[in-house]
Design a protein around this motif. Structure first.
Motif, short mmCIF file in Angstrom:
data_model
loop_
_atom_site.label_atom_id
_atom_site.label_comp_id
_atom_site.label_asym_id
_atom_site.label_seq_id
_atom_site.Cartn_x
_atom_site.Cartn_y
_atom_site.Cartn_z
N ALA A 280 0.84 -1.19 0.00
CA ALA A 280 0.00 0.00 0.00
C ALA A 280 0.87 1.23 0.00
CB ALA A 280 -0.93 0.00 1.21
N GLN A 281 0.27 2.34 -0.31
CA GLN A 281 0.96 3.62 -0.20
C GLN A 281 -0.07 4.73 -0.05
OE1 GLN A 281 3.20 4.73 -3.75
NE2 GLN A 281 2.02 3.31 -4.99
N GLN A 282 0.41 5.83 0.50
CA GLN A 282 -0.42 7.03 0.59
C GLN A 282 0.30 8.13 -0.18
OE1 GLN A 282 -0.99 8.88 4.50
NE2 GLN A 282 -3.05 9.52 3.93
N PHE A 283 -0.42 8.79 -1.02
CA PHE A 283 0.15 9.77 -1.92
C PHE A 283 0.11 11.17 -1.30
CE2 PHE A 283 0.76 7.07 -5.56
CZ PHE A 283 -0.08 6.01 -5.30
N PRO A 284 0.85 12.12 -1.90
CA PRO A 284 0.87 13.49 -1.35
C PRO A 284 -0.51 14.12 -1.20
CG PRO A 284 2.67 13.22 -2.89
CD PRO A 284 1.84 11.96 -2.97
N ASP A 285 -1.45 13.75 -2.06
CA ASP A 285 -2.80 14.31 -1.91
C ASP A 285 -3.62 13.53 -0.88
OD1 ASP A 285 -4.55 12.85 -4.79
OD2 ASP A 285 -3.35 11.97 -3.21
N LEU A 286 -2.98 12.61 -0.21
CA LEU A 286 -3.50 11.80 0.90
C LEU A 286 -4.38 10.63 0.48
CD1 LEU A 286 -4.20 14.56 3.58
CD2 LEU A 286 -2.16 13.15 3.27
N HIS A 287 -4.66 10.48 -0.80
CA HIS A 287 -5.40 9.29 -1.18
C HIS A 287 -4.46 8.09 -1.06
CE1 HIS A 287 -3.66 9.00 -5.30
NE2 HIS A 287 -4.15 7.78 -5.28
N SER A 288 -5.05 6.91 -0.93
CA SER A 288 -4.24 5.73 -0.69
C SER A 288 -4.65 4.62 -1.66
CB SER A 288 -4.41 5.25 0.75
OG SER A 288 -3.66 4.07 1.00
N GLU A 289 -3.71 3.75 -1.94
CA GLU A 289 -3.98 2.59 -2.78
C GLU A 289 -3.46 1.34 -2.10
OE1 GLU A 289 -3.82 4.79 -7.16
OE2 GLU A 289 -2.32 3.29 -6.63
N LEU A 290 -4.24 0.28 -2.23
CA LEU A 290 -3.85 -1.04 -1.71
C LEU A 290 -3.68 -1.94 -2.92
CD1 LEU A 290 -3.47 -2.97 0.76
CD2 LEU A 290 -5.91 -3.46 0.57
N ASN A 291 -2.48 -2.47 -3.09
CA ASN A 291 -2.18 -3.35 -4.21
C ASN A 291 -2.13 -4.80 -3.74
OD1 ASN A 291 -1.56 -1.21 -6.26
ND2 ASN A 291 -0.04 -0.67 -4.72
N LEU A 292 -2.88 -5.64 -4.42
CA LEU A 292 -2.92 -7.06 -4.07
C LEU A 292 -2.44 -7.83 -5.30
CD1 LEU A 292 -6.56 -7.07 -2.59
CD2 LEU A 292 -4.43 -6.44 -1.42
N SER A 293 -1.41 -8.64 -5.15
CA SER A 293 -0.87 -9.35 -6.30
C SER A 293 -0.89 -10.86 -6.07
CB SER A 293 0.55 -8.87 -6.59
OG SER A 293 1.39 -9.14 -5.49
N SER A 294 -0.64 -11.58 -7.16
CA SER A 294 -0.65 -13.05 -7.12
C SER A 294 -1.85 -13.56 -6.33
CB SER A 294 0.65 -13.57 -6.49
OG SER A 294 1.77 -13.11 -7.20
N LEU A 295 -3.00 -13.07 -6.70
CA LEU A 295 -4.22 -13.31 -5.92
C LEU A 295 -4.56 -14.79 -5.81
CD1 LEU A 295 -6.36 -10.30 -7.12
CD2 LEU A 295 -5.61 -10.76 -4.77
N GLU A 296 -5.05 -15.13 -4.62
CA GLU A 296 -5.48 -16.49 -4.34
C GLU A 296 -6.96 -16.46 -3.97
OE1 GLU A 296 -2.98 -17.78 -1.17
OE2 GLU A 296 -1.13 -17.60 -2.37
N LEU A 297 -7.60 -17.63 -4.03
CA LEU A 297 -9.03 -17.71 -3.71
C LEU A 297 -9.30 -17.15 -2.31
CD1 LEU A 297 -9.92 -21.26 -5.10
CD2 LEU A 297 -10.31 -19.04 -6.20
N GLY A 298 -8.38 -17.41 -1.40
CA GLY A 298 -8.56 -16.97 -0.01
C GLY A 298 -8.47 -15.47 0.19
N ASP A 299 -8.07 -14.76 -0.84
CA ASP A 299 -8.01 -13.30 -0.73
C ASP A 299 -9.38 -12.67 -0.95
OD1 ASP A 299 -4.86 -13.37 -2.50
OD2 ASP A 299 -5.24 -13.42 -0.34
N SER A 300 -10.34 -13.47 -1.35
CA SER A 300 -11.70 -12.95 -1.53
C SER A 300 -12.22 -12.43 -0.20
CB SER A 300 -12.63 -14.05 -2.05
OG SER A 300 -12.23 -14.48 -3.32
N ALA A 301 -12.63 -11.18 -0.19
CA ALA A 301 -13.04 -10.54 1.06
C ALA A 301 -13.54 -9.14 0.76
CB ALA A 301 -11.88 -10.46 2.04
N LEU A 302 -14.04 -8.50 1.81
CA LEU A 302 -14.35 -7.07 1.75
C LEU A 302 -13.12 -6.32 2.24
CD1 LEU A 302 -17.84 -6.15 3.26
CD2 LEU A 302 -16.83 -5.27 1.17
N TYR A 303 -12.70 -5.33 1.51
CA TYR A 303 -11.56 -4.52 1.93
C TYR A 303 -12.08 -3.12 2.22
CZ TYR A 303 -8.63 -8.34 0.49
OH TYR A 303 -8.04 -9.59 0.40
N PHE A 304 -11.87 -2.72 3.46
CA PHE A 304 -12.33 -1.40 3.90
C PHE A 304 -11.15 -0.46 4.06
CE2 PHE A 304 -16.75 -1.81 4.59
CZ PHE A 304 -17.01 -3.07 5.09
#
Lengths: 112, 114
Positions: A66-90
């Motif tokens: 993840a990272q937070q940018f200068p304008d304060l918005h944030s991104e969460l990067n999920l890679s090599s996804l697996e079935l178990g990563d299925s979820a709600l991300y808040f």
């Protein structure tokens, strides 16, 4: 409306793929949190940023970043996804670490 | 690291009955926060308690913060169907390597039968 915006609302992707979840915090909030919530589970803390810097880290997988940018918005990067990563991300934001958090609507990720 | 435990995990009540959920932290908290998540929704902040022994009320909801600032409770009087949802407590970590981490309890899922 909490003032926290998350996009996209829904995401369906295949195993092995990479996705990016985006969060815009409430105006004036410097702190951004990411949580994972699996079906009927609690809120698992992933990571927190404050004013662009990583402040606290939970049991976040190495495939996630993840990272937070200068304008304060944030991104969460999920890679090599697996079935178990299925979820709600808040994403949640707050003025500072000790103040109440305001949650976005969440991104529902389904990995097939 | 800091752990926040919440009991019970589930509570089923008849409409009109009272409900209480309890929260315990492994460390002293600077404050305790309570959230409610309706089915299919996102957590919504209810209240924050800061002082040792503090008690706050919101209509039928009563929140308490323990004297040692390590435990808290939420009590709902005469539940209504609109009270259905999951109630979470959360405490910010005030020190150590997890400074700033907002740890949530596992939540108590409340169902109310009309």
């Amino acid at each position: 409306d909490s003032g926290v915006t998350q996009t996209p609302k829904h995401l369906i992707t295949a195993t092995g793929q990479r996705v990016t979840l985006r969060c815009s915090p409430r105006s004036g909030d410097l702190s951004v949190y990411w949580y994972q919530q699996s079906l009927d589970q609690g809120l698992q803390f992933l990571i927190q940023y404050y004013n662009g810097e990583e402040r606290a880290k939970g049991n976040i997988l190495e495939r996630f970043s993840a990272q937070q940018f200068p304008d304060l918005h944030s991104e969460l990067n999920l890679s090599s996804l697996e079935l178990g990563d299925s979820a709600l991300y808040f994403c949640a934001s707050s003025v500072d670490w000790y103040t109440e958090a305001f949650f976005g609507q969440g991104t529902r990720l389904t990995v097939v | 690291g800091q752990q926040v435990m919440q009991i019970p995990q589930y509570q089923h009540v008849q409409e009109g009955e009272d409900f209480t959920t309890y929260c315990n932290s492994s460390t002293t908290l600077s404050n305790i926060q309570w959230y409610k998540q309706r089915p299919g929704g996102h957590p919504v902040f209810l209240i924050q308690l800061v002082k040792s022994g503090e008690v706050k009320k919101q209509k039928r909801l009563t929140f308490q913060f323990g004297e040692a600032k390590k435990n808290s409770s939420l009590h709902i009087t005469a539940t209504q169907t609109t009270d259905v949802g999951t109630y979470f407590c959360a405490g910010p970590n005030a020190g150590g390597t997890s400074y700033g981490k907002l740890t949530f309890g596992q939540g108590t899922i409340l169902t109310v039968h009309p």
